[in-house]
Design an enzyme around this catalytic site. Sequence first.
Site, PDB file in Angstrom:
ATOM      1  N   LYS A  11       2.390  -1.265  47.813  1.00 24.36           N
ATOM      2  CA  LYS A  11       2.285  -2.719  47.690  1.00 24.36           C
ATOM      3  C   LYS A  11       3.669  -3.377  47.565  1.00 24.36           C
ATOM      4  O   LYS A  11       4.669  -2.692  47.367  1.00 24.36           O
ATOM      5  CB  LYS A  11       1.411  -3.053  46.482  1.00 24.36           C
ATOM      6  CG  LYS A  11      -0.041  -2.596  46.637  1.00 24.36           C
ATOM      7  CD  LYS A  11      -0.826  -2.930  45.384  1.00 24.36           C
ATOM      8  CE  LYS A  11      -2.282  -2.533  45.494  1.00 24.36           C
ATOM      9  NZ  LYS A  11      -3.016  -2.892  44.265  1.00 24.36           N
ATOM     10  N   TYR A  51      -9.509  -7.098  51.220  1.00 25.68           N
ATOM     11  CA  TYR A  51     -10.063  -7.285  49.871  1.00 25.68           C
ATOM     12  C   TYR A  51     -11.352  -8.109  49.871  1.00 25.68           C
ATOM     13  O   TYR A  51     -11.664  -8.773  48.878  1.00 25.68           O
ATOM     14  CB  TYR A  51      -9.016  -7.933  48.968  1.00 25.68           C
ATOM     15  CG  TYR A  51      -7.858  -7.012  48.653  1.00 25.68           C
ATOM     16  CD1 TYR A  51      -8.066  -5.810  47.980  1.00 25.68           C
ATOM     17  CD2 TYR A  51      -6.558  -7.333  49.027  1.00 25.68           C
ATOM     18  CE1 TYR A  51      -7.018  -4.953  47.685  1.00 25.68           C
ATOM     19  CE2 TYR A  51      -5.494  -6.484  48.727  1.00 25.68           C
ATOM     20  CZ  TYR A  51      -5.738  -5.297  48.057  1.00 25.68           C
ATOM     21  OH  TYR A  51      -4.685  -4.454  47.769  1.00 25.68           O
ATOM     22  N   PHE A  59      -9.856 -13.557  40.359  1.00 24.75           N
ATOM     23  CA  PHE A  59      -8.510 -13.089  40.674  1.00 24.75           C
ATOM     24  C   PHE A  59      -8.221 -13.017  42.180  1.00 24.75           C
ATOM     25  O   PHE A  59      -7.114 -12.630  42.581  1.00 24.75           O
ATOM     26  CB  PHE A  59      -8.267 -11.703  40.047  1.00 24.75           C
ATOM     27  CG  PHE A  59      -9.235 -10.648  40.516  1.00 24.75           C
ATOM     28  CD1 PHE A  59      -9.006  -9.934  41.691  1.00 24.75           C
ATOM     29  CD2 PHE A  59     -10.377 -10.360  39.779  1.00 24.75           C
ATOM     30  CE1 PHE A  59      -9.894  -8.958  42.115  1.00 24.75           C
ATOM     31  CE2 PHE A  59     -11.274  -9.386  40.200  1.00 24.75           C
ATOM     32  CZ  PHE A  59     -11.029  -8.682  41.382  1.00 24.75           C
ATOM     33  N   ARG A  87      -6.556   9.682  45.252  1.00 31.19           N
ATOM     34  CA  ARG A  87      -7.002   8.787  44.173  1.00 31.19           C
ATOM     35  C   ARG A  87      -6.589   9.339  42.804  1.00 31.19           C
ATOM     36  O   ARG A  87      -6.184   8.591  41.922  1.00 31.19           O
ATOM     37  CB  ARG A  87      -8.521   8.573  44.224  1.00 31.19           C
ATOM     38  CG  ARG A  87      -9.036   7.903  45.486  1.00 31.19           C
ATOM     39  CD  ARG A  87      -8.778   6.446  45.556  1.00 31.19           C
ATOM     40  NE  ARG A  87      -9.498   5.748  44.503  1.00 31.19           N
ATOM     41  CZ  ARG A  87      -9.426   4.446  44.293  1.00 31.19           C
ATOM     42  NH1 ARG A  87      -8.671   3.697  45.062  1.00 31.19           N
ATOM     43  NH2 ARG A  87     -10.097   3.878  43.319  1.00 31.19           N
ATOM     44  N   THR A  93      -6.385   2.026  38.075  1.00 27.60           N
ATOM     45  CA  THR A  93      -5.915   0.712  38.513  1.00 27.60           C
ATOM     46  C   THR A  93      -5.078   0.036  37.434  1.00 27.60           C
ATOM     47  O   THR A  93      -4.039  -0.550  37.721  1.00 27.60           O
ATOM     48  CB  THR A  93      -7.118  -0.184  38.875  1.00 27.60           C
ATOM     49  OG1 THR A  93      -7.879   0.478  39.889  1.00 27.60           O
ATOM     50  CG2 THR A  93      -6.676  -1.529  39.390  1.00 27.60           C
ATOM     51  N   ARG A 104       0.796   5.403  39.392  1.00 28.81           N
ATOM     52  CA  ARG A 104       0.683   4.188  38.567  1.00 28.81           C
ATOM     53  C   ARG A 104       1.098   4.444  37.125  1.00 28.81           C
ATOM     54  O   ARG A 104       1.693   3.583  36.485  1.00 28.81           O
ATOM     55  CB  ARG A 104      -0.736   3.621  38.636  1.00 28.81           C
ATOM     56  CG  ARG A 104      -1.049   2.997  39.983  1.00 28.81           C
ATOM     57  CD  ARG A 104      -2.468   2.497  40.028  1.00 28.81           C
ATOM     58  NE  ARG A 104      -2.779   1.811  41.257  1.00 28.81           N
ATOM     59  CZ  ARG A 104      -3.991   1.795  41.792  1.00 28.81           C
ATOM     60  NH1 ARG A 104      -4.999   2.403  41.204  1.00 28.81           N
ATOM     61  NH2 ARG A 104      -4.208   1.144  42.912  1.00 28.81           N
ATOM     62  N   ASN A 114       0.465  -3.073  40.668  1.00 24.77           N
ATOM     63  CA  ASN A 114       0.308  -1.662  40.323  1.00 24.77           C
ATOM     64  C   ASN A 114       0.777  -0.707  41.414  1.00 24.77           C
ATOM     65  O   ASN A 114       0.289   0.409  41.533  1.00 24.77           O
ATOM     66  CB  ASN A 114      -1.124  -1.364  39.882  1.00 24.77           C
ATOM     67  CG  ASN A 114      -2.144  -1.660  40.959  1.00 24.77           C
ATOM     68  OD1 ASN A 114      -1.804  -1.861  42.126  1.00 24.77           O
ATOM     69  ND2 ASN A 114      -3.405  -1.671  40.592  1.00 24.77           N
ATOM     70  N   HIS A 117      -2.058   1.170  46.737  1.00 26.80           N
ATOM     71  CA  HIS A 117      -3.491   1.049  47.031  1.00 26.80           C
ATOM     72  C   HIS A 117      -3.901   2.289  47.813  1.00 26.80           C
ATOM     73  O   HIS A 117      -3.150   2.765  48.659  1.00 26.80           O
ATOM     74  CB  HIS A 117      -3.743  -0.195  47.897  1.00 26.80           C
ATOM     75  CG  HIS A 117      -5.081  -0.210  48.559  1.00 26.80           C
ATOM     76  ND1 HIS A 117      -6.194  -0.756  47.947  1.00 26.80           N
ATOM     77  CD2 HIS A 117      -5.501   0.266  49.754  1.00 26.80           C
ATOM     78  CE1 HIS A 117      -7.242  -0.617  48.769  1.00 26.80           C
ATOM     79  NE2 HIS A 117      -6.841   0.000  49.862  1.00 26.80           N
ATOM     80  N   GLU A 128     -10.181   0.417  56.549  1.00 30.95           N
ATOM     81  CA  GLU A 128      -8.864  -0.106  56.198  1.00 30.95           C
ATOM     82  C   GLU A 128      -7.788   0.357  57.181  1.00 30.95           C
ATOM     83  O   GLU A 128      -6.888  -0.410  57.515  1.00 30.95           O
ATOM     84  CB  GLU A 128      -8.529   0.270  54.754  1.00 30.95           C
ATOM     85  CG  GLU A 128      -9.447  -0.466  53.778  1.00 30.95           C
ATOM     86  CD  GLU A 128      -9.241  -0.111  52.317  1.00 30.95           C
ATOM     87  OE1 GLU A 128      -8.454   0.816  52.009  1.00 30.95           O
ATOM     88  OE2 GLU A 128      -9.873  -0.767  51.468  1.00 30.95           O
TER      89      GLU A 128
END
Length: 145
Positions: A11, A51, A59, A87, A93, A104, A114, A117, A128
């Site tokens: 990100k 998203y 948010f 993951r 998250t 993270r 964070n 993704h 995606e």
Amino acid sequence: MVSQLEFVMIKPDGVKRRLIGEIISRFEKRGLNIIAMKMVRISRETAEKLYEEHKGKSFFEDLISYITSGPVVCMVIEGDEAVSVIRKMIGATDPKEALPGTIRGDFALSKAENVIHASDSPEKAKKEMSLFFEETELQLNTQTV
């Protein structure tokens, strides 16, 4: 073992903080294969598709503003059980809940920023990936240039 493809995105905060090499290194050291990668600026339209499950939540606008605020690095990573392995590697998250040693846990500053993704299922990964990569880009690892 089942070989899978996983979509991963570093990100804007991860790019800005120069964590790209460190993150890629972790995946490579784990034995995962990066088969496609590019740095892009995400448009609002693409961000909303990425998203879409959060549309209408409080948010959502902040999330869209954040993810479009700077360049991101998109990757398709291949490996045995890649979705669950990655993951686990990226951690929870919320960085306060992410274990030390996870991406993270080591680097994220807040739940909003964070660092990374990753898709949460093989189906989501496929969807995606298609937002950022053409099918031909995903076949590069098997072709000779």
